[in-house]
Motif scaffolding. Structure first.
Motif, PDB file in Angstrom:
ATOM      1  N   PRO A  13       0.808  -1.230   0.000  1.00 47.29           N
ATOM      2  CA  PRO A  13       0.000   0.000   0.000  1.00 47.29           C
ATOM      3  C   PRO A  13       0.838   1.276   0.000  1.00 47.29           C
ATOM      4  O   PRO A  13       0.406   2.305  -0.524  1.00 47.29           O
ATOM      5  CB  PRO A  13      -0.820  -0.123   1.291  1.00 47.29           C
TER       6      PRO A  13
ATOM      7  N   SER B  71     -13.695   4.478  -2.158  1.00 48.73           N
ATOM      8  CA  SER B  71     -13.389   3.495  -1.130  1.00 48.73           C
ATOM      9  C   SER B  71     -13.544   2.092  -1.710  1.00 48.73           C
ATOM     10  O   SER B  71     -13.950   1.914  -2.863  1.00 48.73           O
ATOM     11  CB  SER B  71     -14.314   3.680   0.074  1.00 48.73           C
ATOM     12  N   GLN B  72     -13.228   1.083  -0.903  1.00 48.40           N
ATOM     13  CA  GLN B  72     -13.251  -0.283  -1.410  1.00 48.40           C
ATOM     14  C   GLN B  72     -14.637  -0.659  -1.931  1.00 48.40           C
ATOM     15  O   GLN B  72     -15.651  -0.413  -1.291  1.00 48.40           O
ATOM     16  CB  GLN B  72     -12.830  -1.268  -0.323  1.00 48.40           C
TER      17      GLN B  72
ATOM     18  N   THR C  34     -17.567  -3.395  -3.446  1.00 44.65           N
ATOM     19  CA  THR C  34     -17.992  -4.760  -3.185  1.00 44.65           C
ATOM     20  C   THR C  34     -17.402  -5.687  -4.241  1.00 44.65           C
ATOM     21  O   THR C  34     -16.996  -5.237  -5.317  1.00 44.65           O
ATOM     22  CB  THR C  34     -19.521  -4.877  -3.212  1.00 44.65           C
ATOM     23  N   ASP C  35     -17.379  -6.984  -3.955  1.00 44.35           N
ATOM     24  CA  ASP C  35     -16.887  -7.941  -4.947  1.00 44.35           C
ATOM     25  C   ASP C  35     -17.680  -7.842  -6.246  1.00 44.35           C
ATOM     26  O   ASP C  35     -17.114  -7.954  -7.345  1.00 44.35           O
ATOM     27  CB  ASP C  35     -16.986  -9.378  -4.398  1.00 44.35           C
TER      28      ASP C  35
ATOM     29  N   GLU D  76     -16.451  -4.842  -8.136  1.00 44.07           N
ATOM     30  CA  GLU D  76     -15.119  -5.124  -8.665  1.00 44.07           C
ATOM     31  C   GLU D  76     -15.206  -5.995  -9.910  1.00 44.07           C
ATOM     32  O   GLU D  76     -14.474  -5.791 -10.881  1.00 44.07           O
ATOM     33  CB  GLU D  76     -14.268  -5.809  -7.599  1.00 44.07           C
TER      34      GLU D  76
ATOM     35  N   TYR E 271      -5.627   0.762  -6.743  1.00 45.40           N
ATOM     36  CA  TYR E 271      -6.706   0.100  -6.011  1.00 45.40           C
ATOM     37  C   TYR E 271      -6.239  -1.272  -5.525  1.00 45.40           C
ATOM     38  O   TYR E 271      -6.492  -1.669  -4.378  1.00 45.40           O
ATOM     39  CB  TYR E 271      -7.933  -0.039  -6.913  1.00 45.40           C
TER      40      TYR E 271
ATOM     41  N   ARG F 287      -4.003  -0.876  -2.584  1.00 44.17           N
ATOM     42  CA  ARG F 287      -4.693  -0.515  -1.342  1.00 44.17           C
ATOM     43  C   ARG F 287      -5.502  -1.678  -0.776  1.00 44.17           C
ATOM     44  O   ARG F 287      -5.591  -1.839   0.441  1.00 44.17           O
ATOM     45  CB  ARG F 287      -5.627   0.675  -1.586  1.00 44.17           C
ATOM     46  N   HIS F 288      -6.113  -2.472  -1.656  1.00 46.54           N
ATOM     47  CA  HIS F 288      -7.089  -3.473  -1.200  1.00 46.54           C
ATOM     48  C   HIS F 288      -6.681  -4.911  -1.492  1.00 46.54           C
ATOM     49  O   HIS F 288      -7.429  -5.827  -1.149  1.00 46.54           O
ATOM     50  CB  HIS F 288      -8.448  -3.182  -1.832  1.00 46.54           C
ATOM     51  N   GLY F 289      -5.527  -5.115  -2.108  1.00 48.55           N
ATOM     52  CA  GLY F 289      -5.005  -6.458  -2.273  1.00 48.55           C
ATOM     53  C   GLY F 289      -5.371  -7.158  -3.562  1.00 48.55           C
ATOM     54  O   GLY F 289      -4.604  -7.977  -4.058  1.00 48.55           O
ATOM     55  N   SER F 290      -6.537  -6.839  -4.116  1.00 47.51           N
ATOM     56  CA  SER F 290      -6.975  -7.523  -5.340  1.00 47.51           C
ATOM     57  C   SER F 290      -8.156  -6.789  -5.946  1.00 47.51           C
ATOM     58  O   SER F 290      -8.752  -5.916  -5.313  1.00 47.51           O
ATOM     59  CB  SER F 290      -7.368  -8.977  -5.038  1.00 47.51           C
TER      60      SER F 290
END
Length: 249
Positions: free
Chosen positions: A20, A86-87, A89-90, A93, A136, A139-142
């Motif tokens: 990150p 912000s992150q 939802t799946d 994404e 992104y 920040r969020h891994g995937s």
């Protein structure tokens, strides 16, 4: 076993790149808050006065709305805001991933379904939004539905097009945007084998631009009254990149 694999695709390189702390600001070509709202409904929003398109049924070859619409559509501006938020939802994404991968299937075999898919201004916008996607992921891994390897491949395709295509570079605000996008790519992925070369290319051309373009006969004759504000924003974006990496002066 290649140098490229070791640099950016090996497990060790991937772990380093996805930290990150390695988030790098990318030139912004988002579509405003409407882009996020449309994405929630499974549509892509690229221009307020034009119809939205359903993700999964995008007409990449459309020309009815004019070249500007095509540039925005192929430049991924409809997902820029969503990925900067912000992150997600799946589910959201996966909508982003579906949009990106559908474009790739239809347009990587150049020239693709629309000439604007590989217009230089379109590639700049697309590369910038792919760098936003990489941020992104940092920040969020995937990103559900989009692998790291796929994203790196697409970033490199755009980078190669801008740095290797004969005649794609022209002086003016588009040239400055090209150099900024290439510098942002090199700073976001310093492990790339040609990262230093990209930095040096951007520096050299920006140096030439400073001598030739910032004159009464240069970019200040642009038609738009707000162009000074735009040029100033470009300079501030370049300064932000220079502050991040001592290689970029």
């Amino acid at each position: 076993g290649s140098a490229f694999y070791d640099a950016v695709l090996s497990p060790e390189a991937r772990a380093a790149i996805l930290q990150p702390s390695r988030v790098t600001p990318a030139p912004s070509f988002a579509s405003g808050s409407a882009g996020l709202a449309s994405l929630r409904e499974g549509r892509v929003h690229v221009k307020s006065s034009a119809p939205e398109q359903e993700i999964g049924a995008v007409d990449w070859g459309t020309t009815s709305e004019g070249p500007y619409y095509s540039t925005q559509l192929h430049g991924f501006v409809g997902i820029g805001t969503a990925l900067s938020a912000s992150q997600l939802t799946d589910e959201m994404e996966r909508k982003v991933a579906a949009f990106i991968k559908d474009w790739a299937v239809c347009n990587i075999p150049r020239p693709g379904l629309n000439d604007r898919a590989w217009y230089e201004g379109t590639v700049i916008k697309r590369l910038s939004n792919l760098l936003v996607a990489l941020n992104y992921m940092k920040r969020h891994g995937s990103i559900a539905g989009l692998s790291y390897d796929e994203l790196i491949y697409l970033i490199v395709e755009q980078k190669n097009y801008l740095s290797e295509t004969e005649g794609v570079y022209t002086f003016g605000n588009h040239g400055i945007r090209q150099d900024m996008a290439l510098a942002a790519t090199a700073i976001a992925l310093p492990e790339l084998p040609d990262s230093d070369d990209l930095i040096q290319l951007a520096e050299r051309r920006l140096g030439e631009a400073s001598e030739e373009l910032f004159t009464r006969e240069g970019i200040w004759v642009e038609h738009a009254p707000g162009y000074v504000n735009y040029a100033l924003r470009l300079m501030l974006d370049i300064k932000n990149l220079a502050d991040l990496d001592p290689r970029f002066n």
